[in-house]
Design a protein around this motif. Structure first.
Motif, PDB file in Angstrom:
ATOM      1  N   PRO A 144       0.752  -1.217   0.293  1.00 25.93           N
ATOM      2  CA  PRO A 144       0.044  -0.031   0.071  1.00 25.93           C
ATOM      3  C   PRO A 144       0.714   1.264  -0.035  1.00 25.93           C
ATOM      4  CG  PRO A 144      -0.925  -1.465   1.518  1.00 25.93           C
ATOM      5  CD  PRO A 144       0.478  -2.177   1.174  1.00 25.93           C
ATOM      6  N   SER A 161     -10.155   3.239   4.977  1.00 18.31           N
ATOM      7  CA  SER A 161     -10.688   3.027   3.822  1.00 18.31           C
ATOM      8  C   SER A 161     -11.633   3.868   3.438  1.00 18.31           C
ATOM      9  CB  SER A 161     -11.669   1.658   4.069  1.00 18.31           C
ATOM     10  OG  SER A 161     -12.447   1.486   2.767  1.00 18.31           O
ATOM     11  N   ASP A 196     -14.041   3.311   0.917  1.00 15.14           N
ATOM     12  CA  ASP A 196     -15.236   2.685   0.167  1.00 15.14           C
ATOM     13  C   ASP A 196     -16.399   3.362   0.958  1.00 15.14           C
ATOM     14  OD1 ASP A 196     -13.310   1.164  -1.064  1.00 15.14           O
ATOM     15  OD2 ASP A 196     -13.660  -0.667   0.018  1.00 15.14           O
ATOM     16  N   LYS A 215      -5.762   4.982  -9.572  1.00 17.91           N
ATOM     17  CA  LYS A 215      -7.003   5.198  -8.608  1.00 17.91           C
ATOM     18  C   LYS A 215      -6.481   4.842  -7.059  1.00 17.91           C
ATOM     19  CE  LYS A 215     -11.553   4.075  -7.624  1.00 17.91           C
ATOM     20  NZ  LYS A 215     -12.728   3.342  -8.179  1.00 17.91           N
ATOM     21  N   PRO A 216      -5.936   3.744  -6.839  1.00 16.54           N
ATOM     22  CA  PRO A 216      -5.445   3.264  -5.562  1.00 16.54           C
ATOM     23  C   PRO A 216      -4.226   4.619  -4.904  1.00 16.54           C
ATOM     24  CG  PRO A 216      -4.668   1.592  -6.909  1.00 16.54           C
ATOM     25  CD  PRO A 216      -5.876   2.514  -7.884  1.00 16.54           C
ATOM     26  N   HIS A 262      -4.412   6.891  -1.697  1.00 17.33           N
ATOM     27  CA  HIS A 262      -3.677   6.985  -0.561  1.00 17.33           C
ATOM     28  C   HIS A 262      -3.226   8.446  -0.665  1.00 17.33           C
ATOM     29  CE1 HIS A 262      -3.652   2.939   0.553  1.00 17.33           C
ATOM     30  NE2 HIS A 262      -3.553   2.471  -0.433  1.00 17.33           N
TER      31      HIS A 262
END
Length: 333
Positions: A113, A156, A158, A256-257, A261
């Motif tokens: 990550p 998160s 989400d 996107k990730p 972050h």
């Protein structure tokens, strides 16, 4: 001044910087980042050498000997192991020699990550400057710092609603943690304190639904720093610019990730100092032009002045705004 002589000197000094530790006296090792910025603003080989000599004399710490070997199949096991920096650097350097920098950067950012707040953004910035200089040792150092000093923020995004704007998202988390007693000292400690406060996680929004989120973040952070010239906010400007350089190396599938972050890390950093309320007023026309700014930044021994002036120059070339020249002129003056 022949440009090759600058590049030769820069490479020589970046190579020599390998003998310095990741940390320095009272700070982190900003020397290689400042050298890259100086060279790209037009510093002479003599000026690069003078800055290096000053840094070695005043701030540098010797790197400890590397007494272990980390293979390219084992590096994930050293996440957060500060003492492994030197061995990780050699691991990544060897891997880059075989596979190329882009392949290694992509693999590292895909496998763990992304933690852009690591060393309060200096690992990310060092990686970006290594990319700009085309220097394998500095790319390896940036990656090794991201892994060995890893500062993850567990949050998160989400099912969270999106912020209406970057500023609105920053303001929301800033207000939520405004009463939090923060440690004095490093930005890292303050970011960690905010990131672990339940109110941060409760009020964090998803990033604005923008196809140009990096551009939005760049405008928001330079506007905030202009209104409130805080040391932490300075790092949000330089980190956003650095992220653009690093993200350009990786496939679109990772964007996107990585952006998510980055957004979380910037929210935590901004929340440590608060989002400035006032809107950007009319920006005064500086008496300095960009050639003056570069000349004065090159003469400075302050690594943050050097890097911020360089960042403003680069971002203004990409997306012209009077804020960049006004900010850089205020800084060097």
């Amino acid at each position: 001044m022949p440009i090759d002589s600058v590049h030769i000197k820069l490479r020589e000094l970046l190579d020599a910087n390998a003998r310095f530790d990741l940390t320095a006296r009272g700070t982190t090792n900003h020397c290689p980042m400042a050298l890259v910025a100086l060279a790209r603003m037009g510093a002479s080989p003599d000026r690069l050498q003078a800055f290096f000599d000053m840094w070695e004399r005043k701030y540098a710490l010797s790197a400890p000997p590397v007494d272990s070997v980390i293979s390219r199949h084992e590096w994930r096991g050293y996440l957060g192991e500060r003492a492994a920096f030197g061995a990780l650097r050699l691991c990544f350097l060897d891997w880059i020699a075989d596979a190329g920098a882009v392949a290694v950067i992509t693999e590292v950012l895909r496998e763990v990550p992304f933690a852009p707040a690591t060393e309060a953004f200096h690992a990310l910035i060092r990686l970006a400057y290594g990319i700009q200089a085309g220097h394998a040792g500095e790319i390896a150092s940036g990656l090794a710092s991201l892994i060995s000093s890893n500062l993850p923020i567990a949050a998160s995004l989400d099912e969270r609603r999106a912020a209406e704007s970057a500023g609105a998202g920053f303001d929301r988390v800033s207000r939520a943690v405004s009463g939090l007693a923060l440690p004095t000292g490093s930005i890292v400690a303050r970011v960690r304190a905010v990131a672990t406060d339940p109110r941060f996680g409760e009020t964090l929004l998803a990033p604005p639904a923008s196809v140009a989120l990096l551009d939005d973040l760049a405008r928001a952070t330079i506007g905030a720093y202009w209104r409130k010239p805080d040391f932490t906010l300075l790092h949000t400007v330089t980190a956003t610019s650095a992220a653009r350089i690093v993200f350009a190396q990786v496939p679109d599938s990772l964007m996107k990730p990585l952006l998510a972050h980055l957004w979380v890390a910037l929210c935590a950093a901004v929340a440590t100092v608060g989002w400035p309320d006032a809107e950007v007023a009319d920006v005064p026309v500086p008496t300095l032009d960009w050639s003056d700014v570069c000349r004065m930044a090159i003469a400075s021994d302050d690594d943050h002045v050097i890097k911020m002036a360089y960042t403003c120059l680069c971002e203004n070339r990409r997306d012209p705004s009077p804020l960049y020249l006004a900010t850089a002129a205020r800084l060097v003056s």
